[in-house]
Scaffold this motif. Structure first.
Motif, PDB file in Angstrom:
ATOM      1  N   SER A  36       0.827  -1.184   0.000  1.00  0.00           N
ATOM      2  CA  SER A  36       0.000   0.000   0.000  1.00  0.00           C
ATOM      3  C   SER A  36       0.865   1.238   0.000  1.00  0.00           C
ATOM      4  CB  SER A  36      -0.906  -0.017   1.237  1.00  0.00           C
ATOM      5  OG  SER A  36      -0.130  -0.071   2.383  1.00  0.00           O
ATOM      6  N   ALA A  37       0.208   2.357  -0.235  1.00  0.00           N
ATOM      7  CA  ALA A  37       0.951   3.605  -0.300  1.00  0.00           C
ATOM      8  C   ALA A  37       1.574   3.906   1.025  1.00  0.00           C
ATOM      9  CB  ALA A  37       0.005   4.733  -0.701  1.00  0.00           C
ATOM     10  N   SER A  38       2.768   4.470   0.961  1.00  0.00           N
ATOM     11  CA  SER A  38       3.479   4.726   2.200  1.00  0.00           C
ATOM     12  C   SER A  38       3.379   6.162   2.635  1.00  0.00           C
ATOM     13  CB  SER A  38       4.945   4.318   2.036  1.00  0.00           C
ATOM     14  OG  SER A  38       5.479   4.953   0.921  1.00  0.00           O
ATOM     15  N   LEU A 701      -0.758   6.457  -8.754  1.00  0.00           N
ATOM     16  CA  LEU A 701       0.192   6.386  -9.859  1.00  0.00           C
ATOM     17  C   LEU A 701       1.562   6.913  -9.452  1.00  0.00           C
ATOM     18  CD1 LEU A 701      -1.990   7.625 -12.859  1.00  0.00           C
ATOM     19  CD2 LEU A 701      -1.459   5.275 -12.202  1.00  0.00           C
ATOM     20  N   THR A 702       2.593   6.213  -9.905  1.00  0.00           N
ATOM     21  CA  THR A 702       3.972   6.682  -9.791  1.00  0.00           C
ATOM     22  C   THR A 702       4.657   6.404 -11.129  1.00  0.00           C
ATOM     23  OG1 THR A 702       4.843   4.565  -9.019  1.00  0.00           O
ATOM     24  CG2 THR A 702       4.078   6.116  -7.332  1.00  0.00           C
ATOM     25  N   ARG A 703       5.827   6.978 -11.304  1.00  0.00           N
ATOM     26  CA  ARG A 703       6.580   6.718 -12.532  1.00  0.00           C
ATOM     27  C   ARG A 703       6.891   5.232 -12.666  1.00  0.00           C
ATOM     28  NH1 ARG A 703      12.129   9.540 -12.508  1.00  0.00           N
ATOM     29  NH2 ARG A 703      10.750  11.357 -12.354  1.00  0.00           N
ATOM     30  N   ALA A 730       2.450  12.315 -12.530  1.00  0.00           N
ATOM     31  CA  ALA A 730       3.029  11.163 -11.834  1.00  0.00           C
ATOM     32  C   ALA A 730       4.349  10.761 -12.474  1.00  0.00           C
ATOM     33  CB  ALA A 730       2.048   9.993 -11.850  1.00  0.00           C
ATOM     34  N   VAL A 731       4.416  10.762 -13.783  1.00  0.00           N
ATOM     35  CA  VAL A 731       5.643  10.378 -14.481  1.00  0.00           C
ATOM     36  C   VAL A 731       6.764  11.369 -14.185  1.00  0.00           C
ATOM     37  CG1 VAL A 731       6.694  10.120 -16.755  1.00  0.00           C
ATOM     38  CG2 VAL A 731       4.461   9.089 -16.285  1.00  0.00           C
ATOM     39  N   ALA A 732       6.436  12.642 -14.135  1.00  0.00           N
ATOM     40  CA  ALA A 732       7.471  13.666 -13.961  1.00  0.00           C
ATOM     41  C   ALA A 732       7.871  13.870 -12.506  1.00  0.00           C
ATOM     42  CB  ALA A 732       6.977  14.991 -14.547  1.00  0.00           C
ATOM     43  N   GLU A 733       6.929  13.701 -11.561  1.00  0.00           N
ATOM     44  CA  GLU A 733       7.177  14.165 -10.204  1.00  0.00           C
ATOM     45  C   GLU A 733       7.199  13.068  -9.138  1.00  0.00           C
ATOM     46  OE1 GLU A 733       4.109  17.002  -9.481  1.00  0.00           O
ATOM     47  OE2 GLU A 733       4.612  18.225 -11.249  1.00  0.00           O
ATOM     48  N   ARG A 734       6.717  11.879  -9.429  1.00  0.00           N
ATOM     49  CA  ARG A 734       6.632  10.838  -8.396  1.00  0.00           C
ATOM     50  C   ARG A 734       7.359   9.581  -8.862  1.00  0.00           C
ATOM     51  NH1 ARG A 734       0.849   9.557  -6.391  1.00  0.00           N
ATOM     52  NH2 ARG A 734       2.058   8.825  -4.612  1.00  0.00           N
ATOM     53  N   PRO A 735       8.677   9.521  -8.671  1.00  0.00           N
ATOM     54  CA  PRO A 735       9.432   8.361  -9.180  1.00  0.00           C
ATOM     55  C   PRO A 735       8.960   7.033  -8.603  1.00  0.00           C
ATOM     56  CG  PRO A 735      10.901  10.141  -8.560  1.00  0.00           C
ATOM     57  CD  PRO A 735       9.555  10.530  -8.064  1.00  0.00           C
ATOM     58  N   ALA A 736       8.824   6.941  -7.282  1.00  0.00           N
ATOM     59  CA  ALA A 736       8.417   5.689  -6.639  1.00  0.00           C
ATOM     60  C   ALA A 736       7.971   5.990  -5.228  1.00  0.00           C
ATOM     61  CB  ALA A 736       9.572   4.683  -6.623  1.00  0.00           C
ATOM     62  N   LYS A 737       7.183   5.108  -4.664  1.00  0.00           N
ATOM     63  CA  LYS A 737       6.802   5.233  -3.263  1.00  0.00           C
ATOM     64  C   LYS A 737       8.043   5.004  -2.395  1.00  0.00           C
ATOM     65  CE  LYS A 737       2.131   5.306  -3.456  1.00  0.00           C
ATOM     66  NZ  LYS A 737       2.024   5.634  -4.874  1.00  0.00           N
ATOM     67  N   PRO A 738       8.306   5.870  -1.426  1.00  0.00           N
ATOM     68  CA  PRO A 738       9.503   5.677  -0.583  1.00  0.00           C
ATOM     69  C   PRO A 738       9.372   4.450   0.314  1.00  0.00           C
ATOM     70  CG  PRO A 738       8.154   7.470   0.262  1.00  0.00           C
ATOM     71  CD  PRO A 738       7.538   7.066  -1.037  1.00  0.00           C
ATOM     72  N   ARG A 739      10.513   3.823   0.589  1.00  0.00           N
ATOM     73  CA  ARG A 739      10.573   2.703   1.523  1.00  0.00           C
ATOM     74  C   ARG A 739      11.718   2.948   2.495  1.00  0.00           C
ATOM     75  NH1 ARG A 739       9.490  -3.032  -1.719  1.00  0.00           N
ATOM     76  NH2 ARG A 739       7.456  -2.444  -2.581  1.00  0.00           N
ATOM     77  N   THR A 740      11.493   2.610   3.739  1.00  0.00           N
ATOM     78  CA  THR A 740      12.529   2.741   4.760  1.00  0.00           C
ATOM     79  C   THR A 740      13.222   1.392   4.922  1.00  0.00           C
ATOM     80  OG1 THR A 740      11.201   4.401   5.916  1.00  0.00           O
ATOM     81  CG2 THR A 740      13.017   3.390   7.136  1.00  0.00           C
ATOM     82  N   THR A 741      14.524   1.362   4.642  1.00  0.00           N
ATOM     83  CA  THR A 741      15.321   0.145   4.773  1.00  0.00           C
ATOM     84  C   THR A 741      16.666   0.503   5.390  1.00  0.00           C
ATOM     85  OG1 THR A 741      16.308   0.380   2.570  1.00  0.00           O
ATOM     86  CG2 THR A 741      14.234  -0.833   2.708  1.00  0.00           C
ATOM     87  N   ARG A 742      17.431  -0.526   5.773  1.00  0.00           N
ATOM     88  CA  ARG A 742      18.732  -0.309   6.410  1.00  0.00           C
ATOM     89  C   ARG A 742      19.892  -0.891   5.608  1.00  0.00           C
ATOM     90  NH1 ARG A 742      19.615  -3.023  10.922  1.00  0.00           N
ATOM     91  NH2 ARG A 742      21.082  -1.431  11.650  1.00  0.00           N
ATOM     92  N   LEU A 743      19.614  -1.501   4.468  1.00  0.00           N
ATOM     93  CA  LEU A 743      20.652  -2.248   3.763  1.00  0.00           C
ATOM     94  C   LEU A 743      21.815  -1.356   3.335  1.00  0.00           C
ATOM     95  CD1 LEU A 743      21.600  -4.931   2.677  1.00  0.00           C
ATOM     96  CD2 LEU A 743      20.306  -4.492   0.578  1.00  0.00           C
TER      97      LEU A 743
END
Length: 763
Positions: A36-38, A701-703, A730-743
């Motif tokens: 789901s959206a973050s 929508l995201t890119r 969406a294509v120009a301004e929202r590349p992807a939904k952010p995710r919080t990771t530690r890798l």
């Protein structure tokens, strides 16, 4: 691009998918549901999910937790199914990293934790000190490993879906306590499987453990607790606060996060009636339910030491305490934290274990890399590095195929793993004449042992080079199991399209590796051809361009509302595309943003079934020849068709393989498949694709979503367009939904060269 004329044919109202219950207490999980959206606080279920297209009250929380009770029961079965074998592999992996964590907590006796040459050196020093004959430290190079014999395999059995059900007595006991608390009896089997044989006692002791069952929300668990405990089941109960904290992190994992910022978790807890969020988090940490991390912020420079004032003799001490970097406090579930740490350890081992001296295989690979271009660059990178990343579109898949063939010719044992069976077939075609020494498998089949070269005596894959296609689809747990299974000295290539959607499970492994710059990165210069390739390439850099499509390769179909979108989609699939391109209707795949809504997969599948294969749905909503999407595990979707149903369950044919889904799992894991979401469609392509964008899809929508969905058609793409300017935005301004990771943070500490390696290969 061209535009289709207005439709004149009428269709019936879209019907709701049979067998689906949207009630709040027993909402069923759609198979293959995307994260789901973050938003800014991804754990908060109030945010509208992007990929499901449903409100949180309608969308159950999907968890990928493979419970040990089910896996233990499955291990004793005479024939392990693919899903059972995968769960067993996950259990073994979690036990291994848990043992590693326990070992780290033990006191270390001098020299007892040393391995390999370091241990030999210590033994030699002690031998000299005692006057004994020292052991020989620097031995001659060992003889090359002989490949393990291929295990004999009998006839392939019919694959049965799911794992062995929990004991009937345990289910009956859980059903009794659920009835006392007013919870649906349909949750009994899932509760017994998740909580184990003592599920009934667990629920009586802590009713909020009901939140561990997929689809249960805090308000439902509160009602269950009040019914069992009376006034003792108060909203400020410490057990409730801990359970809600864990539940929120499980929801974050569904959205793709492996951890959450502590302030985001505290804010979400407050919205669920937890008065003292900090105390709730601390309680969950002290009970071992959660882990806390303090990661340095790499992008923030350390504060400079303060200079002494003029006229004083004080010198700046430059101490660590006065120049500490600011830290980010993260909270996560132990399951994903250990998987991420295990993955970082394994990747560092792959980077560092490759032999430094030149070998015959190294020389042979370099000889195959003569010339210029992305393929030669990739082969040279693999010759000199244990870990290599490769990025590119569909056409670029020919480059890892050329690498695999060259490595096999050089004498290496090569295995190529893809996300889907479609990808496996496509990669095998790219190899041309079957190359001896190259095994082409799916990632799931490789991990479960159903496919691939087998394992050596130490449990490692019997390979010298592993090439993983569709690498962005690796979640953190699958990636950890995969990399940990590589033998020392093996090479690993992760190849994929950096613009595509990330994995359905938690983590963003491929993106984190690209960001960490811990190894060489080869960026393909092979473009995708044709109008669809040109359109998708532009989307990848944030531009939605008009492209020339003289053969109607790309068609835009404007619609005013969701009802018209459904009507036009049915017309395209049943009439327009087959007539224009001489394709059968089942060669066209419909892709939409989510399962719910007036133009989601449910509504579209109901309308398409009515037109293409009408029937009463006598097999739990399905009829013979229905097109279906089968989800054997969260995040994995296989397309197939219904063959029949009997006492054993629903019989499917998935990619030429017979599959039997038990009756109790049909509603959970099988749905109609004329229309899919983009996450379900990733890793596959069809001759034609129809992408449906109703007006209510704009916020999802995201890119990356548009890039993935628009790239699913090989010969033709129709876009049923009802979002107006939301699409180019969406294509120009929202590349992807952010995710919080530690890798990335973990890799910077494990791989000293992270951030500096392969700067020449990066664009």
């Amino acid at each position: 691009m061209s535009t289709e004329p207005a439709a004149t044919e009428e269709t019936g109202q879209p019907a709701r998918e049979p067998g689906t219950d949207d009630g709040p207490a027993q909402a069923t999980t759609e198979p293959g549901t995307e994260p789901s959206a973050s938003g800014t606080e991804p754990a908060a279920p109030e945010a509208t999910p992007a990929e499901t297209g449903e409100t949180p009250a309608e969308t159950p929380a999907e968890t990928a937790d493979a419970d040990s009770a089910e896996a233990d029961a499955a291990a004793g079965a005479a024939q392990l199914s693919e899903a059972e074998a995968e769960l067993a592999a996950q259990r073994e992996h979690r036990e291994r990293i848990a043992r590693r964590k326990a070992e780290r907590d033990e006191p270390i006796a001098s020299g007892t934790k040393l391995h390999g040459q370091a241990a030999d050196l210590l033994a030699a020093v002690r031998a000299v000190e005692t006057g004994a004959k020292p052991v020989r430290v620097f031995e001659d190079a060992p003889a090359p490993r002989r490949p393990a014999p291929e295990p004999a395999r009998g006839p392939e059995p019919v694959v049965r879906s799911g794992t062995q059900a929990p004991a009937a007595e345990a289910v009956d006991a859980v059903r009794s306590v659920l009835a006392e608390g007013g919870a649906p009896a349909s949750l009994a089997e899932q509760a017994a499987a998740t909580l184990g044989e003592v599920a009934e006692a667990v629920l009586r002791e802590d009713p909020w453990q009901l939140l561990r069952i997929a689809g249960v929300r805090p308000e439902q668990a509160d009602g269950f607790a009040r019914a069992l405990l009376g006034e003792a089941g108060s909203p400020d109960d410490e057990r409730r606060n801990r359970a809600v904290a864990v539940w929120l992190l499980e929801q974050a994992a569904v959205a793709g996060h492996t951890a959450l910022d502590a302030p985001a978790l505290a804010s979400a807890l407050g919205r669920y009636g937890v008065a003292d969020a900090d105390a709730a988090v601390q309680s969950a940490i002290s009970e071992g339910d959660l882990l806390v991390f303090q990661d340095a912020l790499e992008d923030t420079p350390a504060p400079a030491a303060t200079a002494p004032e003029q006229g004083t003799s004080e010198e700046p001490d430059g101490s660590e305490e006065e120049q500490e970097r600011p830290v980010r406090v993260l909270v996560g579930l132990e399951r994903y934290a250990l998987a991420e740490e295990s993955l970082a350890d394994a990747l560092a081992r792959v980077v560092n274990s490759l032999a430094k001296e030149e070998t015959p295989e190294h020389a042979a690979l370099l000889g195959a890399a003569s010339g210029r271009g992305s393929t030669a660059e990739l082969i040279r990178a693999v010759a000199g590095s244990g870990l290599v990343l490769h990025t590119g579109g569909e056409a670029a898949r020919a480059e890892p195929a050329a690498l695999a063939a060259a490595a096999a010719a050089a004498g290496l044992r090569v295995c190529a793993a893809t996300h889907t069976a479609y990808g496996r077939r496509a990669f095998a075609r790219s190899l041309g004449t079957p190359a001896e020494g190259v095994a082409v498998v799916t990632v799931a089949g490789l991990l479960s042992g159903a496919e691939g070269p087998g394992r050596d005596a130490e449990g490692a894959f019997d390979v010298d080079l592993l090439v993983v296609l569709d690498a962005p689809q690796l979640d953190v747990e699958s990636a950890a199991m995969l990399v940990e299974s590589l033998p020392d000295g093996a090479r690993l290539v992760l190849s994929g399209d950096a613009g595509a959607l990330w994995s359905a499970g938690p983590g963003r492994v491929f993106a984190d590796l690209l960001g960490a710059r811990a190894c060489p990165v080869v960026v393909s210069r092979t473009p995708d051809e044709g109008p669809i390739g040109e359109l998708v390439s532009g989307i990848g850099i944030g531009e939605l361009n008009q492209v020339a499509a003289p053969g109607k390769e790309v068609v835009i179909v404007p619609v005013r509302d969701a009802g018209e979108a459904v009507h036009r989609t049915v017309q395209l699939v049943a009439d327009s595309v087959p007539r224009a391109f001489s394709l059968p209707a089942d060669a066209t795949q419909v892709i939409t943003v989510g399962h719910g809504g007036a133009a989601g997969t449910r509504a579209l599948n109901a309308a398409l079934k009515e037109r293409l294969n009408p029937g009463p749905g006598r097999f739990g909503g399905f009829d013979p020849e229905d097109r279906v999407a089968y989800s054997p595990a969260p995040g994995r979707t296989r397309q197939g068709r219904v063959v029949r149903a009997d006492a054993d369950g629903l019989h499917l044919e998935c990619e030429g393989e017979p599959v039997v889904v038990p009756k109790e799992r049909v509603e959970q894991s099988v749905r109609h498949g004329w229309a899919l979401t983009a996450h379900q469609a990733v890793g596959q392509r069809w001759p034609a694709a129809v992408v449906v964008l109703p007006g209510d899809a704009a916020q999802g929508l995201t890119r990356a979503w548009v890039y993935t969905a628009f790239g699913r058609g090989e010969r033709h793409l129709s876009v049923v367009h009802g979002v107006e300017q939301a699409l180019p935005r969406a294509v120009a301004e929202r590349p992807a939904k952010p995710r919080t990771t530690r890798l990335q943070t973990l890799l910077r500490t494990q791989v000293p060269s992270a951030g500096a390696t392969a700067a020449r290969q990066e664009p």
